[in-house]
Write an enzyme that holds these catalytic residues in place. Structure first.
Site, short mmCIF file in Angstrom:
data_model
loop_
_atom_site.label_atom_id
_atom_site.label_comp_id
_atom_site.label_asym_id
_atom_site.label_seq_id
_atom_site.Cartn_x
_atom_site.Cartn_y
_atom_site.Cartn_z
N THR A 156 4.57 2.53 5.47
CA THR A 156 3.16 2.14 5.58
C THR A 156 2.49 3.04 6.60
OG1 THR A 156 1.60 0.47 6.41
CG2 THR A 156 3.84 0.26 7.19
N ASP B 296 0.29 2.12 8.57
CA ASP B 296 -0.20 1.32 9.70
C ASP B 296 0.73 1.30 10.91
OD1 ASP B 296 -2.31 0.63 8.03
OD2 ASP B 296 -1.33 -1.20 7.33
N ARG C 174 -5.02 -2.01 9.23
CA ARG C 174 -4.99 -3.45 8.92
C ARG C 174 -5.26 -4.25 10.19
NH1 ARG C 174 -2.07 -6.21 4.18
NH2 ARG C 174 -1.30 -4.15 3.70
N ASP D 262 2.89 -0.84 11.53
CA ASP D 262 2.87 -2.22 12.05
C ASP D 262 4.12 -3.02 11.67
OD1 ASP D 262 2.37 -2.34 9.34
OD2 ASP D 262 0.70 -3.75 9.50
N ASP E 270 6.15 -5.17 5.94
CA ASP E 270 6.78 -6.47 6.22
C ASP E 270 6.65 -7.44 5.04
OD1 ASP E 270 8.02 -6.20 8.68
OD2 ASP E 270 6.19 -6.63 9.82
N GLY F 158 0.84 -1.21 0.00
CA GLY F 158 0.00 0.00 0.00
C GLY F 158 0.87 1.25 0.00
#
Ligand code: ADP
Ligand code: F6P
Length: 322
Positions: free
Chosen positions: A125, A127, A171, A129, A103, A11
């Site tokens: 990203t 996120d 996510r 994460d 990742d 993304g």
């Protein structure tokens, strides 16, 4: 190394352009050539590869998205796709690659590194994460966008004495939700890392109503399960408190827009660090931040790391929203 490649994968995130700029400018500063690989790993498989010079990356530091385009590329997970990518690296003289993504993209970089193409992963990203870094490029911009959207929603919730239940991205993680929730003064924040309890939220709204509170913001991370989404939460709140409720999914607005100063600066620092590693012949690593310091880790080690939400922040949010 004479020639390196750069690609964006997964993304998109605001600040990816700023990383590409830093990569290109640093590589040229260090005497290397740079190839832009378009549409993530697809470009490597299909040979969609362009020369980048100093001026190719002018006027992009402040732009969202990625001018190299990005994509998810299932074929790259196959040996056939991987071999086609390696052939194109040879054909275009690409000796190392900066991979900007999450990742998943790092796994692709790991596989390439294992097959003799040194790669450096740069965390991109919204996120936040990625396990091997405290911060990912795009996170700050996404949260600022989400907060400014929720501020607008609050205006109308306040005018109508309503409850607004707002879904943010992330996510499977609740990083965006926690920080945005705190920033907008949400009454409650639901994250995937903690089992959702809508009964508790309803009780909190009832208690706060008794102290004169008339409008409410509930922030829900998209990864929260078993509550029927924001529509389900809003419906239950309306039914059980009598307070008119509305649901909003913020969606992809959070992925766009001009990157914040924080994202531009991190992007420049991380892109620069990635190229310095490659220029020394170092590959198979990812760059990021740990406790405020710039770090780099072996890519295998990075993919096995664990990261958890800051549960103290969740508690602070709870104690300050009544
Ligand atoms: P992100 O990088 O944001 O985590 P994805 O998980 O969608 O996003 O991964 C982006 C791309 O990285 C995938 O489309 C694929 O090309 C590549 N990728 C993901 N997982 C692997 C894997 N296990 N092996 C090789 N490549 C992978
Ligand atoms: O990883 C970034 C992200 O925006 C997530 O927050 C979200 O779950 C996902 O990508 C959405 O993906 P797509 O752009 O394919 O709808």
């Amino acid at each position: 190394m004479k020639t390196i490649g750069v690609l964006t994968s997964g993304g998109d995130a605001p600040g990816m352009n700023a990383v590409i700029r830093a990569v290109v400018r640093t590589a040229i500063y260090l005497g290397m050539n740079v190839k832009g690989i378009r549409r993530g790993y697809n470009g490597l498989i299909e040979g969609d590869i362009i020369d980048l010079d100093l001026r190719s990356v002018s006027d992009i530091i402040h732009r969202g998205g990625t001018f190299l385009y990005t994509a998810r590329c299932p074929k790259f997970k196959t040996e056939e796709g991987m071999q086609a990518a390696i052939e194109n690296c040879k054909k275009y003289g690409i000796e190392g690659i900066v991979v900007i993504g999450g990742d998943g993209s790092y796994k692709g970089a790991r596989d390439l590194s294992e097959r003799g193409i040194p790669c450096i992963g740069v965390p991109g990203t919204i996120d936040n994460d990625i396990t091997s870094t405290d911060y990912t490029i795009g996170f700050d911009t996404a949260m600022n966008t989400a907060a400014s959207m929720v501020d607008k929603i609050r205006d109308t919730a306040q005018s109508h004495d309503r409850c607004s239940v707002v879904e943010v991205m992330g996510r499977h993680a609740g990083y965006i939700a926690v920080q945005t929730g705190i920033a907008v003064g949400a009454t409650a924040i639901l994250v995937p890392e903690i089992e959702a309890n809508v009964d508790e939220i309803i009780e909190k709204i009832k208690q706060s109503s008794k102290t004169g509170k008339k409008h409410f913001i509930i922030v829900v991370a998209e990864g929260v399960q078993n509550v029927g989404g924001v529509e389900g939460v809003a419906k239950r709140i309306q039914e059980e408190t009598g307070i008119e409720s509305r649901a909003t999914v913020l969606g992809h607005v959070q992925r766009g827009g001009s990157p914040t100063v924080r994202d531009r600066v991190c992007a420049t620092e991380l892109g620069n660090a990635a190229v310095h590693l490659l220029s020394k012949g170092i590959g198979n690593r990812v760059v990021g931040y740990k406790d405020g310091a710039l770090v780099n880790y072996d890519i295998f080690e990075a993919l096995n790391m664990e990261k958890t939400l800051d549960f103290d922040m969740v508690e602070i949010a709870h104690e300050t929203s009544v």
